[in-house]
Design a protein around this motif. Structure first.
Motif, mmCIF file in Angstrom:
data_model
loop_
_atom_site.group_PDB
_atom_site.id
_atom_site.type_symbol
_atom_site.label_atom_id
_atom_site.label_comp_id
_atom_site.label_asym_id
_atom_site.label_seq_id
_atom_site.Cartn_x
_atom_site.Cartn_y
_atom_site.Cartn_z
ATOM 1 N N GLY A 60 3.874 -4.533 -5.442
ATOM 2 C CA GLY A 60 2.440 -4.490 -5.716
ATOM 3 C C GLY A 60 1.632 -4.105 -4.493
ATOM 4 O O GLY A 60 0.640 -3.363 -4.602
ATOM 5 N N HIS A 61 2.064 -4.572 -3.332
ATOM 6 C CA HIS A 61 1.379 -4.194 -2.091
ATOM 7 C C HIS A 61 1.550 -2.706 -1.805
ATOM 8 O O HIS A 61 0.610 -2.027 -1.358
ATOM 9 C CB HIS A 61 1.909 -5.031 -0.925
ATOM 10 C CG HIS A 61 1.264 -4.696 0.385
ATOM 11 N ND1 HIS A 61 1.887 -3.918 1.337
ATOM 12 C CD2 HIS A 61 0.053 -5.028 0.901
ATOM 13 C CE1 HIS A 61 1.098 -3.786 2.392
ATOM 14 N NE2 HIS A 61 -0.032 -4.460 2.155
ATOM 15 N N LEU A 62 2.750 -2.180 -2.059
ATOM 16 C CA LEU A 62 2.974 -0.749 -1.840
ATOM 17 C C LEU A 62 2.147 0.096 -2.797
ATOM 18 O O LEU A 62 1.649 1.172 -2.424
ATOM 19 C CB LEU A 62 4.465 -0.428 -2.002
ATOM 20 C CG LEU A 62 5.399 -0.996 -0.932
ATOM 21 C CD1 LEU A 62 6.857 -0.724 -1.286
ATOM 22 C CD2 LEU A 62 5.077 -0.416 0.441
ATOM 23 N N ILE A 63 1.999 -0.360 -4.022
ATOM 24 C CA ILE A 63 1.156 0.366 -4.982
ATOM 25 C C ILE A 63 -0.307 0.310 -4.569
ATOM 26 O O ILE A 63 -1.062 1.293 -4.692
ATOM 27 C CB ILE A 63 1.334 -0.214 -6.400
ATOM 28 C CG1 ILE A 63 2.729 0.108 -6.930
ATOM 29 C CG2 ILE A 63 0.272 0.327 -7.349
ATOM 30 C CD1 ILE A 63 2.985 1.566 -7.192
ATOM 31 N N ALA A 64 -0.742 -0.839 -4.036
ATOM 32 C CA ALA A 64 -2.138 -0.991 -3.617
ATOM 33 C C ALA A 64 -2.480 -0.091 -2.437
ATOM 34 O O ALA A 64 -3.642 0.317 -2.276
ATOM 35 C CB ALA A 64 -2.416 -2.450 -3.266
ATOM 36 N N ILE A 65 -1.490 0.217 -1.614
ATOM 37 C CA ILE A 65 -1.746 1.079 -0.453
ATOM 38 C C ILE A 65 -2.066 2.503 -0.900
ATOM 39 O O ILE A 65 -2.987 3.139 -0.396
ATOM 40 C CB ILE A 65 -0.533 1.058 0.492
ATOM 41 C CG1 ILE A 65 -0.382 -0.333 1.101
ATOM 42 C CG2 ILE A 65 -0.680 2.099 1.591
ATOM 43 C CD1 ILE A 65 0.860 -0.485 1.934
ATOM 44 N N ARG A 66 -1.276 2.987 -1.854
ATOM 45 C CA ARG A 66 -1.460 4.354 -2.356
ATOM 46 C C ARG A 66 -1.694 4.284 -3.863
ATOM 47 O O ARG A 66 -0.777 4.342 -4.663
ATOM 48 C CB ARG A 66 -0.235 5.209 -2.031
ATOM 49 C CG ARG A 66 0.018 5.359 -0.555
ATOM 50 C CD ARG A 66 1.322 6.107 -0.275
ATOM 51 N NE ARG A 66 1.324 7.448 -0.839
ATOM 52 C CZ ARG A 66 2.312 8.334 -0.628
ATOM 53 N NH1 ARG A 66 3.346 7.995 0.158
ATOM 54 N NH2 ARG A 66 2.266 9.530 -1.163
ATOM 55 N N THR A 67 -2.950 4.162 -4.234
ATOM 56 C CA THR A 67 -3.294 4.007 -5.653
ATOM 57 C C THR A 67 -3.222 5.326 -6.417
ATOM 58 O O THR A 67 -2.954 5.329 -7.630
ATOM 59 C CB THR A 67 -4.708 3.424 -5.786
ATOM 60 O OG1 THR A 67 -5.626 4.273 -5.080
ATOM 61 C CG2 THR A 67 -4.766 2.017 -5.202
ATOM 62 N N THR A 68 -3.471 6.451 -5.761
ATOM 63 C CA THR A 68 -3.461 7.745 -6.457
ATOM 64 C C THR A 68 -2.055 8.343 -6.470
ATOM 65 O O THR A 68 -1.484 8.594 -7.528
ATOM 66 C CB THR A 68 -4.453 8.706 -5.776
ATOM 67 O OG1 THR A 68 -4.126 8.808 -4.371
ATOM 68 C CG2 THR A 68 -5.881 8.192 -5.928
ATOM 69 N N ASP A 69 -1.502 8.581 -5.318
ATOM 70 C CA ASP A 69 -0.156 9.148 -5.214
ATOM 71 C C ASP A 69 0.812 8.028 -4.825
ATOM 72 O O ASP A 69 1.338 7.986 -3.712
ATOM 73 C CB ASP A 69 -0.142 10.264 -4.169
ATOM 74 C CG ASP A 69 1.189 11.008 -4.144
ATOM 75 O OD1 ASP A 69 1.938 10.893 -5.140
ATOM 76 O OD2 ASP A 69 1.468 11.690 -3.139
#
Length: 217
Positions: A60-69
């Motif tokens: 979830g933290h990794l997704i939050a860092i790059r929300t578009t790509d």
């Protein structure tokens, strides 16, 4: 006459002891195996649940860092870990707390093994995707060369990869053990039924022995 009565009583006692051991001993073995299975299930699924929570948080933290790509492996990790967190407590409640009888049905074991097979395949796919993403974005040993933010991202890649492989190995081993338990229990039940049939046949022969002796006298 006295000798035949003595032999008949001895045979009756021997068959009674044999029937008693044949009835009690397999029950104790089955009861012990069922208790061991419940304990192992609690340990395996609890550890997998905890590791899935860790993977869910980091992904979830990794997704939050790059929300578009966003990274595809992180999205897959979120989906698989969420599925694990939602389903494993249900397995524990249904197969451990709600099952009051000593013998766990074959349908429950096969169903549990089938679902866990799907889960370890998904975790293997997650681990493979995390490994591929780590090799694409970071070279070997890169986490020690980066500092601050990049070092943190690199380490999170490695944590998702490592925990995914651990969960995969745990679930695969448990699934194999579950199937071995089911086949072993079937063999044990077969030996139990065979022993009961032999005991009943010997008891019938012994009860007929005194009458034959009396007719000869």
């Amino acid at each position: 006459m006295g000798g035949s009565i003595y032999l008949a009583l001895t045979s009756d006692a021997s068959s009674a002891i044999r029937d008693l051991l044949g009835t009690i001993y397999p029950f104790n073995v089955q009861h012990s195996l069922n208790m061991i299975l419940k304990l192992v299930r609690w340990c395996i699924l609890t550890f997998a649940f905890i590791f899935a929570v860790v993977v869910l948080g980091i992904s979830g933290h990794l997704i939050a860092i790059r929300t578009t790509d966003y990274w595809r492996f992180a999205a897959l990790a979120i989906a698989v870990s969420s599925l694990t967190i939602l389903t494993f407590p249900v397995i524990l409640v249904v197969n451990t707390l709600l099952v009051r009888d000593q013998n766990i049905s074959q349908e429950r074991i096969i169903g549990e093994a089938g679902w866990l097979t799907i889960m370890w395949i998904l975790w293997l796919a997650t681990a493979a995707n995390a490994t591929h993403a780590a090799r694409v974005h970071f070279f070997a040993g890169a986490c020690s060369f980066f500092s601050s933010f990049s070092n943190k991202i690199c380490n999170e890649f490695r944590v998702v990869e490592a925990f995914s492989y651990i969960i995969f190995i745990i679930l695969l081993s448990y699934t194999i053990g579950l199937m071995v338990f089911e086949f072993t229990r079937d063999d044990l039940d077969g030996h139990t039924h065979t022993g009961d049939a032999e005991g009943r046949g010997q008891t019938t022969q012994v009860t007929k022995a005194p009458a034959t002796s009396g007719q000869q006298q």
